[in-house]
Design an enzyme around this catalytic site. Structure first.
Site, mmCIF file in Angstrom:
data_model
loop_
_atom_site.group_PDB
_atom_site.id
_atom_site.type_symbol
_atom_site.label_atom_id
_atom_site.label_comp_id
_atom_site.label_asym_id
_atom_site.label_seq_id
_atom_site.Cartn_x
_atom_site.Cartn_y
_atom_site.Cartn_z
ATOM 1 N N VAL A 1 35.604 -72.965 -9.929
ATOM 2 C CA VAL A 1 35.398 -74.080 -9.090
ATOM 3 C C VAL A 1 35.601 -75.379 -9.711
ATOM 4 O O VAL A 1 36.068 -76.388 -9.422
ATOM 5 C CB VAL A 1 34.127 -73.996 -8.420
ATOM 6 C CG1 VAL A 1 33.727 -74.992 -7.416
ATOM 7 C CG2 VAL A 1 34.027 -72.582 -7.485
ATOM 8 N N THR B 1 26.319 -69.143 -11.126
ATOM 9 C CA THR B 1 25.121 -68.523 -10.775
ATOM 10 C C THR B 1 25.209 -67.065 -10.486
ATOM 11 O O THR B 1 25.135 -66.544 -9.354
ATOM 12 C CB THR B 1 24.599 -69.368 -9.205
ATOM 13 O OG1 THR B 1 25.599 -69.005 -8.312
ATOM 14 C CG2 THR B 1 24.381 -70.709 -9.436
ATOM 15 N N GLU C 1 40.090 -67.503 -4.751
ATOM 16 C CA GLU C 1 40.881 -67.400 -5.842
ATOM 17 C C GLU C 1 42.269 -66.878 -5.432
ATOM 18 O O GLU C 1 42.485 -66.231 -4.544
ATOM 19 C CB GLU C 1 40.214 -66.323 -6.809
ATOM 20 C CG GLU C 1 38.969 -66.763 -7.454
ATOM 21 C CD GLU C 1 38.430 -65.731 -8.430
ATOM 22 O OE1 GLU C 1 38.910 -64.957 -8.917
ATOM 23 O OE2 GLU C 1 37.193 -65.734 -8.528
ATOM 24 N N ASN D 1 30.038 -67.207 3.687
ATOM 25 C CA ASN D 1 30.516 -65.857 2.761
ATOM 26 C C ASN D 1 29.947 -64.830 3.154
ATOM 27 O O ASN D 1 30.746 -63.647 3.250
ATOM 28 C CB ASN D 1 30.145 -66.267 1.298
ATOM 29 C CG ASN D 1 31.155 -66.890 0.507
ATOM 30 O OD1 ASN D 1 32.189 -67.315 1.012
ATOM 31 N ND2 ASN D 1 31.025 -67.114 -0.604
ATOM 32 N N PHE E 1 40.207 -61.793 7.896
ATOM 33 C CA PHE E 1 39.357 -61.076 7.349
ATOM 34 C C PHE E 1 38.977 -59.671 8.115
ATOM 35 O O PHE E 1 37.950 -59.311 8.307
ATOM 36 C CB PHE E 1 37.877 -61.886 7.253
ATOM 37 C CG PHE E 1 38.252 -62.886 5.740
ATOM 38 C CD1 PHE E 1 39.011 -63.689 5.673
ATOM 39 C CD2 PHE E 1 37.585 -62.260 4.718
ATOM 40 C CE1 PHE E 1 39.396 -64.474 4.657
ATOM 41 C CE2 PHE E 1 37.936 -63.115 3.493
ATOM 42 C CZ PHE E 1 38.985 -63.895 3.443
ATOM 43 N N HIS F 1 41.168 -56.861 7.673
ATOM 44 C CA HIS F 1 41.973 -56.065 6.880
ATOM 45 C C HIS F 1 40.941 -54.967 6.140
ATOM 46 O O HIS F 1 40.283 -55.280 5.295
ATOM 47 C CB HIS F 1 42.892 -56.783 5.766
ATOM 48 C CG HIS F 1 43.710 -57.791 6.402
ATOM 49 N ND1 HIS F 1 44.915 -57.385 7.260
ATOM 50 C CD2 HIS F 1 43.649 -59.132 6.273
ATOM 51 C CE1 HIS F 1 45.679 -58.695 7.680
ATOM 52 N NE2 HIS F 1 44.673 -59.472 7.283
ATOM 53 N N CYS G 1 32.226 -63.527 -5.786
ATOM 54 C CA CYS G 1 31.450 -64.227 -4.691
ATOM 55 C C CYS G 1 30.943 -63.425 -3.616
ATOM 56 O O CYS G 1 29.557 -63.532 -3.550
ATOM 57 C CB CYS G 1 32.358 -65.266 -3.967
ATOM 58 S SG CYS G 1 33.147 -66.272 -5.112
ATOM 59 N N ARG H 1 36.352 -59.093 -11.876
ATOM 60 C CA ARG H 1 34.888 -59.102 -11.474
ATOM 61 C C ARG H 1 34.646 -58.312 -10.105
ATOM 62 O O ARG H 1 35.197 -58.640 -9.145
ATOM 63 C CB ARG H 1 34.264 -60.521 -11.320
ATOM 64 C CG ARG H 1 34.178 -60.846 -12.792
ATOM 65 C CD ARG H 1 33.782 -62.561 -12.660
ATOM 66 N NE ARG H 1 34.678 -63.416 -12.260
ATOM 67 C CZ ARG H 1 34.171 -64.552 -12.274
ATOM 68 N NH1 ARG H 1 33.051 -65.271 -12.356
ATOM 69 N NH2 ARG H 1 35.401 -65.420 -11.489
HETATM 70 C C1 UGA Z 1 35.538 -66.088 -1.133
HETATM 71 C C2 UGA Z 1 35.716 -66.763 0.244
HETATM 72 O O1 UGA Z 1 36.766 -66.399 0.766
HETATM 73 C C3 UGA Z 1 35.918 -68.429 -0.461
HETATM 74 O O2 UGA Z 1 35.802 -69.128 0.960
HETATM 75 C C4 UGA Z 1 34.661 -68.897 -1.078
HETATM 76 O O3 UGA Z 1 34.770 -70.428 -1.552
HETATM 77 C C5 UGA Z 1 34.967 -68.063 -2.243
HETATM 78 O O4 UGA Z 1 34.479 -66.731 -1.838
HETATM 79 C C6 UGA Z 1 33.442 -68.494 -3.112
HETATM 80 O O5 UGA Z 1 32.271 -68.378 -2.769
HETATM 81 O O6 UGA Z 1 33.870 -69.082 -4.120
HETATM 82 P P1 UGA Z 1 37.445 -64.930 -2.936
HETATM 83 O O7 UGA Z 1 36.116 -64.375 -3.426
HETATM 84 O O8 UGA Z 1 38.046 -66.062 -4.000
HETATM 85 O O9 UGA Z 1 37.096 -66.225 -1.933
HETATM 86 O O10 UGA Z 1 38.511 -64.203 -2.302
HETATM 87 P P2 UGA Z 1 38.608 -63.497 -0.744
HETATM 88 O O11 UGA Z 1 39.994 -63.877 -0.401
HETATM 89 O O12 UGA Z 1 37.649 -64.111 -0.061
HETATM 90 O O13 UGA Z 1 38.504 -62.237 -0.800
HETATM 91 C C7 UGA Z 1 36.865 -61.565 -1.283
HETATM 92 C C8 UGA Z 1 37.446 -60.043 -1.123
HETATM 93 O O14 UGA Z 1 37.291 -59.623 0.152
HETATM 94 C C9 UGA Z 1 38.232 -59.302 -1.930
HETATM 95 O O15 UGA Z 1 38.182 -58.223 -2.493
HETATM 96 C C10 UGA Z 1 39.523 -59.026 -1.003
HETATM 97 O O16 UGA Z 1 40.300 -58.123 -1.212
HETATM 98 C C11 UGA Z 1 38.461 -58.586 0.352
HETATM 99 N N1 UGA Z 1 38.924 -58.693 1.665
HETATM 100 C C12 UGA Z 1 39.332 -59.816 2.186
HETATM 101 C C13 UGA Z 1 39.025 -57.689 2.401
HETATM 102 O O17 UGA Z 1 39.055 -56.310 1.944
HETATM 103 N N2 UGA Z 1 39.570 -57.564 3.680
HETATM 104 C C14 UGA Z 1 40.108 -58.869 4.354
HETATM 105 O O18 UGA Z 1 40.382 -58.831 5.529
HETATM 106 C C15 UGA Z 1 39.900 -59.807 3.512
#
Ligand code: UGA
Length: 433
Positions: free
Chosen positions: A11, A87, A156, A212, A253, A255, A264, A331
């Protein structure tokens, strides 16, 4: 306006570079000497699409970004100071560990000379920004500063685009003066009509955790729907499409897969539950999301082992180790959790990932690493797709079939259609279909 950013993790560094892109002079501060020395040479501490170019541009051409080891050097005439330190979850109680935040608050108090706005961008439990204010207030006068909560929503893998084209900006303030300064900071985004949500500080802090946690709940929900689909002969991808077309639900979201990971969602869901408990609020919905996600890797492995008898000396090729594509971050990676459970069942793991192999070697040195997908698949008893990297979307399965011992594929990200692979002679298993 002169900006200081404390913490050069995802960030902090992305925000610093993107604020430089807006045209602001930005100083990024971190206690990690090696990291600061490398950043000064233009070396990024992690992989993120587009970050290298931005760092090169603002370090060498515009010279808008600079890196310092201490706040004392950085804080002269700063207008806004962002706190973007980590955090993490505390081991004992899953509460967010705010040690780094309190250290920065004390550090700021010792170095404030002129009026400035102190902004929490790290994800912090409700009430934290107010505690930061109290720490600083105990050492200096009120008029010298205001506190603001301005949570970040970047993902990310698409962090720069998310920062430059956000769905919204959330600003939690308690004075008109600080709100005006924050609106001025985000003026470049008015041009693309980004909505600005102005709230009080507690509301802004809650918006981040609620967002989140809601997204994590959506994933947890569709994953359990996927389990049901498998039992009754339905297809979760079509179910998600049928649900998502309803504008009240939305297609994102939904999938189904091996569970959510990353730095996160798992941490924030736990911390939000803990906050609710502290205030005697029943948050059983979110507790269930947390527990079903924790159990998911084990359940997935059980399904894999039930579908095929893996004898002694069995080997599986695991494609994708990062918690999601386009990052080297491992992570809370579900792929790596699945690998560990398979190893506990005496199965050897050949693996390949476009970016995350270096990090994975440190985490699990019993994995066997290969330079290409095809080498990783040589002589294995099955393939697992753990992360949906683009380069896995059009693999040459004819070539793989010649190398593999048993043509079985477990596609945990549903990137292929069963018919395509069955035609080539593979047994195909997706999630929820
Ligand atoms: C997440 C949030 O999407 C961001 O908006 C937020 O700023 C960030 O956390 C944070 O708090 O800093 P991130 O963890 O980078 O972002 O990634 P995501 O794309 O949200 O994916 C998170 C997890 O969910 C991954 O393991 C991904 O594979 C999984 N996921 C995501 C699914 O299994 N299915 C989906 O449909 C979407």
């Amino acid at each position: 306006m002169k900006l200081v950013i404390v913490g050069t993790g995802y960030v902090g560094l992305i925000s610093g570079l993107c604020f430089s892109e807006f045209g602001f002079e930005t100083i990024c501060v971190d206690k990690d000497k090696r990291r600061i020395q490398e950043l000064e040479k233009g070396i990024c501490p992690f992989f993120e699409p587009g970050i290298k170019d931005l760092l090169f541009k603002h370090l060498n051409k515009t010279k808008l970004i600079s890196f310092k080891l201490s706040l004392t050097e950085a804080m002269n005439n700063a207008d806004i100071i962002f706190i973007t330190v980590g955090t993490p979850s505390r081991r004992i109680d899953a509460e967010a560990d705010l040690t780094f935040i309190w250290d920065v608050a004390n550090d700021i108090a010792e170095n404030i000379k002129n009026y400035c706005v102190i902004v929490t961008k790290s994800t912090v439990p409700v009430g934290t920004t107010n505690k930061i204010k109290k720490i600083i207030q105990s050492k200096i006068e009120d008029e010298k500063f205001d506190v603001v909560s301005n949570p970040e929503f970047l993902r990310e893998g698409s962090a720069i685009n998310d920062f430059m084209r956000p769905d919204r900006i959330v600003i939690g303030t308690e004075t008109k003066k600080s709100e005006k300064i924050m609106r001025e900071l985000y003026r470049p985004l008015y041009l693309i009509e980004t909505p600005i949500i102005s709230t009080n500080i507690a509301t802004a802090e809650i918006i981040k955790y609620a967002s989140n946690s809601f997204l994590a709940t959506k994933i947890g929900f569709i994953n359990q729907v996927a389990d049901l689909c498998e039992e009754v002969g339905a297809n979760v991808q079509d179910v998600a499409k049928g649900m998502g077309i309803d504008k009240r639900i939305g297609p994102k979201f939904l999938h189904a897969g091996p569970g959510f990971g990353g730095s996160c969602f798992p941490k924030d869901v736990k911390a939000f539950v803990t906050t609710a408990k502290k205030h005697n609020i029943d948050f059983s919905i979110l507790e269930a999301v947390n527990s079903s996600n924790n159990q998911r890797p084990k359940k997935i492995v059980k399904k894999i082992l039930d579908k095929n008898k893996f004898g002694p000396d069995s080997k599986i090729a695991l494609l994708g180790l990062s918690f999601k594509p386009d990052t080297d971050d491992i992570r809370d990676s579900t792929s790596l959790k699945i690998a560990k459970i398979l190893q506990e069942n005496d199965i050897r793991i050949n693996c390949y990932d476009p970016k995350a192999m270096e990090n994975s070697k440190i985490y699990n040195n019993n994995l066997i690493f290969f330079d290409t997908v095809y080498e990783a698949c040589e002589g294995v008893n099955a393939i697992i797709i753990g992360t949906e990297w683009n380069e896995f979307r059009a693999l040459n399965f004819h070539k793989i079939k010649e190398k593999i011992k048993n043509p079985i594929i477990f596609d945990l990200r549903n990137i292929y259609k069963s018919e395509e692979l069955e035609k080539i002679g593979f047994s195909y298993y997706g999630v929820g279909k």
